[in-house]
Design a protein around this motif. Structure first.
Motif, mmCIF file in Angstrom:
data_model
loop_
_atom_site.group_PDB
_atom_site.id
_atom_site.type_symbol
_atom_site.label_atom_id
_atom_site.label_comp_id
_atom_site.label_asym_id
_atom_site.label_seq_id
_atom_site.Cartn_x
_atom_site.Cartn_y
_atom_site.Cartn_z
ATOM 1 N N LYS A 399 0.839 -1.194 0.000
ATOM 2 C CA LYS A 399 0.000 0.000 0.000
ATOM 3 C C LYS A 399 0.873 1.243 0.000
ATOM 4 O O LYS A 399 0.653 2.181 -0.749
ATOM 5 N N LYS A 400 1.880 1.213 0.859
ATOM 6 C CA LYS A 400 2.768 2.348 0.976
ATOM 7 C C LYS A 400 3.493 2.616 -0.328
ATOM 8 O O LYS A 400 3.703 3.766 -0.715
ATOM 9 N N GLY A 402 2.481 1.826 -3.164
ATOM 10 C CA GLY A 402 1.543 2.016 -4.262
ATOM 11 C C GLY A 402 1.565 0.872 -5.254
ATOM 12 O O GLY A 402 1.295 1.044 -6.438
ATOM 13 N N LYS A 403 1.895 -0.329 -4.755
ATOM 14 C CA LYS A 403 1.942 -1.465 -5.673
ATOM 15 C C LYS A 403 0.780 -2.392 -5.386
ATOM 16 O O LYS A 403 0.294 -2.490 -4.269
ATOM 17 N N ASP A 404 0.385 -3.074 -6.428
ATOM 18 C CA ASP A 404 -0.717 -3.996 -6.276
ATOM 19 C C ASP A 404 -0.141 -5.397 -6.174
ATOM 20 O O ASP A 404 0.366 -5.946 -7.147
ATOM 21 N N SER A 442 7.240 -1.233 -10.120
ATOM 22 C CA SER A 442 6.459 -0.165 -9.507
ATOM 23 C C SER A 442 5.065 0.000 -10.061
ATOM 24 O O SER A 442 4.172 0.402 -9.356
ATOM 25 N N SER A 443 4.874 -0.255 -11.298
ATOM 26 C CA SER A 443 3.523 -0.004 -11.776
ATOM 27 C C SER A 443 3.006 -1.161 -12.611
ATOM 28 O O SER A 443 3.769 -1.970 -13.130
#
Lengths: 703, 172
Positions: A399-400, A402-404, A442-443
């Motif tokens: 969460k921190k 920003g990864k799923d 990261s994304s």
């Protein structure tokens, strides 16, 4: 991190600051790292004021190291001051935390508990004994609650989960009240209130509600820990800790309007599964490295079934046993095993022909073996709870960042000695963090470009193999870049550049001290302090860790551990008239070399070529000064072991046996014998020495 | 004057009256405070530990506990002889700081336990036996014989071991 550890860390840093010499770069460097860790701890826990103070400290030390200050002594004084302030804040229990910036709904004027805490005071007639039991049970409750909350997060309709958490807090509240633990009682009350509303359906358990409840679990844990602290010191715990922040949050959430369900974390069981790219593993077992989609199809009935099992499990009775007594018992059983096999192996006994006698003897040996196994099992606990902790961490970290990320576990029922499980926690945590932080891209787009599943996958897989337990942590992220690793290792002087290293050996360079290839140093990892400590910790458990990877596809950390601390699996080798034991975990393979494999080089000594790699050989009889006539290499056995990041070959005369070895430490007088890590008693009653594969290489270097 | 070697751990101990276990080493009689003697065993096979000084013969299994064995002759620089049927290992508990460490010492022969009173005690003579006076706490005179009272705690001090282990050329 736990408060007690932090206080200790602060104390030691304070001490170091007092003794330090401003020109001692190495000591400054270490202090700098400590400050950074403290700063990270502070910001992880939202102690923003402390975090910024500590950040200042980091900067100061950095400047001193770079000689950017006019008065180094003054700067160091300032650093000491900072530590003192932080220390004071913590010990006085008045930690200032800035409330997280969230839109808080208007507080309705309902009857709420006043958030002003009474001044700190002791409890009269504190019942220490009951407190001890309470602490133990509260921790169990909290752990159980956390598990259930994570289940709830994936399946918000799981009412049984809510009920369980509700009951946990309710129980804690009750006993806390009885003991006079006002702070715990108050916090439990607020949590209970919100949980009650959730289970009644008045509030929908959204992402924010979930966060707040998890936060209260954390806060409760901290309260229990400081209670434990006081109790262990025999002090009556002070009440009146400032909990305004968390209590206000709880109250606001419970009175706030229902929130729209946050969609990020929810999984729909019907999502189609792509097949996972297989990561290269050295031992392809029939079980897949990364947990297979079957875990994902957790439909409701399966969940309920699991819950029923859990409640049944709760009925199982447990007894608290003094662990010293348990250890004593197990030691004694170990002795018995040895004596029993000594007797059975004695020539006089072997000579007895009586059938009945032999039958009885076999029976005795059988019972002894079973007794041994049962004894060992007394200390065994499943790894499941540790994996649960990891699940929580992954969730928070992902969460921190920003990864799923999806997290799988497999083999939760695998059992390990309790001490090993406890000590495994930190290194495992670090590895998991590494996977989340550095492993997974990261994304989602990065991943899509590589045709990967948009959700990153991190999994832990535990199973028994041979006399050991194997734990694999895998991710389907970036994988390791051998070029980058080699470059970094060269830069840090870890290798000379002349060695020809296999990919595997290159990957394992990351475990060397001072290594880190993170391009951006994040909060969590990337400071080059981590992996070597991880390996040290695992080796302290007589275990072994290594990493394998496929660039672009992912990585696997494989941890191998013996089932208990006192016992390892070892191969008994013969060197001249002496016997030396090599731990199985370190052995890659053993062979009798063929003449064409052997070569001698000027600067490398004698080597053998194995799987296209040159492995340096060391004759154990030379290293250990064993008197023995020289033997041809082709008549000897080469045992290839992992020594640090490289592989070496130990030359012995013969392999005698492979068996479970009870480790006996050599007494004080014989600590630190180079090349020897411990001893054991062999079946003929004589002492056998266990080879330390890491330090034996150092011994070799001296020759 | 007795040779006061500066061993950081302890100052020279003085012999006190009491019971002593007497043994023979190269023709001379020595005594060890009986309170430090755990047991006596016959010579058994010793497992050699590499990279140790020669006088540390190795380790043995004493009912499940692994203890080092020291050949006292070699420790004192006396020529080593072959074991006879009288050769024994005296298992002692020596003090190491606050802890007590168990070890075995190989001696030629064990004789008896004697009572040494304060009248029978004398200070260590200047001249001496074949061994370094540093290990002798005093002398017990019984009838016509003289027993040298050994400071067994000093036999293997920590400084010995740490000095040993750090040097690289040893044990040959």
């Amino acid at each position: 991190m736990v408060e007690k550890k932090i206080v200790e860390k602060l104390d030691s840093v304070a001490q170091e600051l007092m003794l330090i010499d401003a020109s001692d770069l190495q000591a400054l460097g270490l202090l700098h790292t400590e400050f950074e860790q403290l700063r990270d701890w502070a910001s992880d826990n939202s102690y923003d004021e402390l975090a910024s103070l500590l950040k200042e400290g980091v900067g100061i030390l950095g400047d001193v190291m770079l000689d950017n200050v006019d008065d180094a002594t003054k700067s160091i004084d300032r650093a000491s001051q900072i530590i003192a302030t932080v220390n004071e804040s913590i010990t006085s229990g008045k930690m200032e935390t800035k409330a997280k910036s969230k839109k808080q709904p208007k507080k309705t004027a309902s009857k709420k508990k006043k958030a002003t805490p009474p001044p700190e005071q002791e409890i009269e007639n504190f019942d220490f004994e009951l407190a001890g039991e309470f602490i133990y049970e509260a921790n169990e409750h909290l752990e159980y609650s956390e598990q259930n909350l994570l289940i709830l997060e994936k399946n918000p309709d799981d009412n049984e989960a809510v009920n369980t958490v509700f009951r946990a807090f309710h129980t804690i509240k009750g006993v806390a009240g009885f003991l006079g633990l006002i702070d715990i009682k108050d916090l439990a009350h607020e949590a209970e209130t919100i949980l009650d509303k959730v289970r009644k359906g008045d509030i929908y358990c959204s992402g924010e509600i979930m966060d707040v409840i998890l936060a209260s679990v954390d806060a409760m844990r901290q309260l229990i820990t400081s209670l434990q602290d006081s109790v262990s010191k025999g002090q009556s715990p002070l009440q009146g800790i400032d909990q305004t922040q968390i209590i206000t949050r709880l109250q606001n959430c419970s009175t706030g309007a229902e929130e729209a369900p946050s969609s990020v974390k929810e999984e729909k069981p019907s999502e189609p599964e792509e097949s996972m790219p297989k990561v290269v593993v050295e031992e392809p077992e029939s079980e897949e490295v990364i947990a297979v989609p079957e875990d994902k199809d957790k439909s409701k009935p399966a969940q309920l079934a699991k819950q029923v099992d859990r409640s049944l499990a709760q009925i199982q009775e447990f007894m608290k046993v003094d662990s010293n007594r348990l250890d004593g018992l197990i030691d004694l059983i170990g002795e018995m095993v040895i004596t029993s096999s000594t007797i059975a192996g004695a020539p006089e006994i072997k000579g007895i022909k009586s059938v009945n006698f032999r039958k009885q003897l076999r029976q005795l040996e059988k019972i002894t073996r079973e007794l041994h196994e049962k004894g060992m099992s007394l200390r065994m606990v499943p790894v499941g709870p540790t994996f649960r902790k990891m699940e929580r961490i992954v969730r928070d970290l992902a969460k921190k960042a920003g990864k799923d990320i999806e997290f799988f576990t497999h083999g939760e029922d695998t059992e390990l000695d309790k001490t090993v499980v406890d000590r495994l926690n930190d290194p495992l945590l670090h590895i998991v963090r590494n996977a989340v932080d550095h492993g997974i891209e990261s994304s989602g787009e990065d991943r899509e470009k590589k045709k990967k599943h948009p959700k990153g996958r991190v999994g832990i897989h535990a199973y028994h193999k041979g006399g050991n337990i194997v734990i694999e942590v895998s991710d389907d992220g970036r994988g390791l870049d051998t070029e980058a690793i080699l470059a970094k290792a060269l830069e840090k002087g870890l290798i000379s550049g002349n060695e020809q290293l296999s990919d595997k050996e290159i990957f394992n360079l990351i475990f060397e001290a001072g290594f880190s290839t993170a391009k951006k140093i994040t909060d969590i990892s990337g400071r080059g302090v981590g992996m070597d400590v991880v390996r040290k910790n695992i080796e302290a458990l007589n275990g072994h860790v290594e990493i394998d990877s496929a660039y672009g596809e992912g990585s696997v950390f494989t941890i191998k551990l013996p089932l208990t601390l006192a016992v390892i699996d070892g191969v008994i080798t013969k060197v001249g008239n002496e016997r030396y034991i090599i731990p199985t975990l370190s052995i890659r393979e053993s062979l009798r070399p063929k003449p064409e494999q052997i070569s001698t080089m000027v600067n490398k000594g004698t080597t053998i070529t194995l799987h296209n790699h040159l492995i340096p050989l060391f004759r154990v009889n030379e290293l250990f000064d064993v008197e023995t006539p020289p033997k041809d290499l082709t008549d000897s056995i080469v045992v290839v072991v992992d020594s640090g990041f490289r592989q070496i070959g130990l030359v012995v005369d013969e392999l005698l046996d492979q068996q479970q070895i009870v480790i006996k430490t050599l007494e004080d007088t014989m600590q630190d014998v180079p090349g020897i890590s411990g001893s054991t008693i062999l079946s003929d009653g004589l002492v056998g020495l266990i080879v330390d594969v890491i330090s034996i290489a150092k011994l070799a270097d001296k020759i | 004057m007795s040779n006061d070697l500066i061993l950081s751990e302890n100052i020279k101990s003085m012999a006190t009256p009491g019971k002593y276990m007497v043994f023979v080493l190269a023709g001379e009689e020595y005594g060890i405070d009986i309170l430090k003697v755990q047991e006596i065993i016959g010579v058994i096979d010793v497992t050699r530990v590499p990279k140790m000084p020669k006088y540390i013969k190795g380790v043995i299994n004493l009912r499940g506990k692994i203890i080092p064995v020291i050949n006292l002759r070699m420790k004192f620089g006396i020529e080593e002889i072959e074991y006879t049927e009288k050769t024994c290992i005296i298992v002692v508990q020596v003090a190491r700081g606050l802890k007590s460490v168990t070890m075995g010492v190989v001696v030629d022969e064990v004789e008896e336990v004697v009572d040494i009173s304060s009248e029978q005690l004398e200070a260590t003579p200047d001249f001496g036996s074949q061994i370094d006076m540093e290990f002798i706490m005093g002398v017990g005179k019984i009838d016509n014989s003289v027993k040298l009272l050994l400071d067994i705690d000093k036999i293997l001090s920590a400084t010995d071991i740490s000095a040993i282990v750090s040097t690289s050329d040893l044990g040959d």
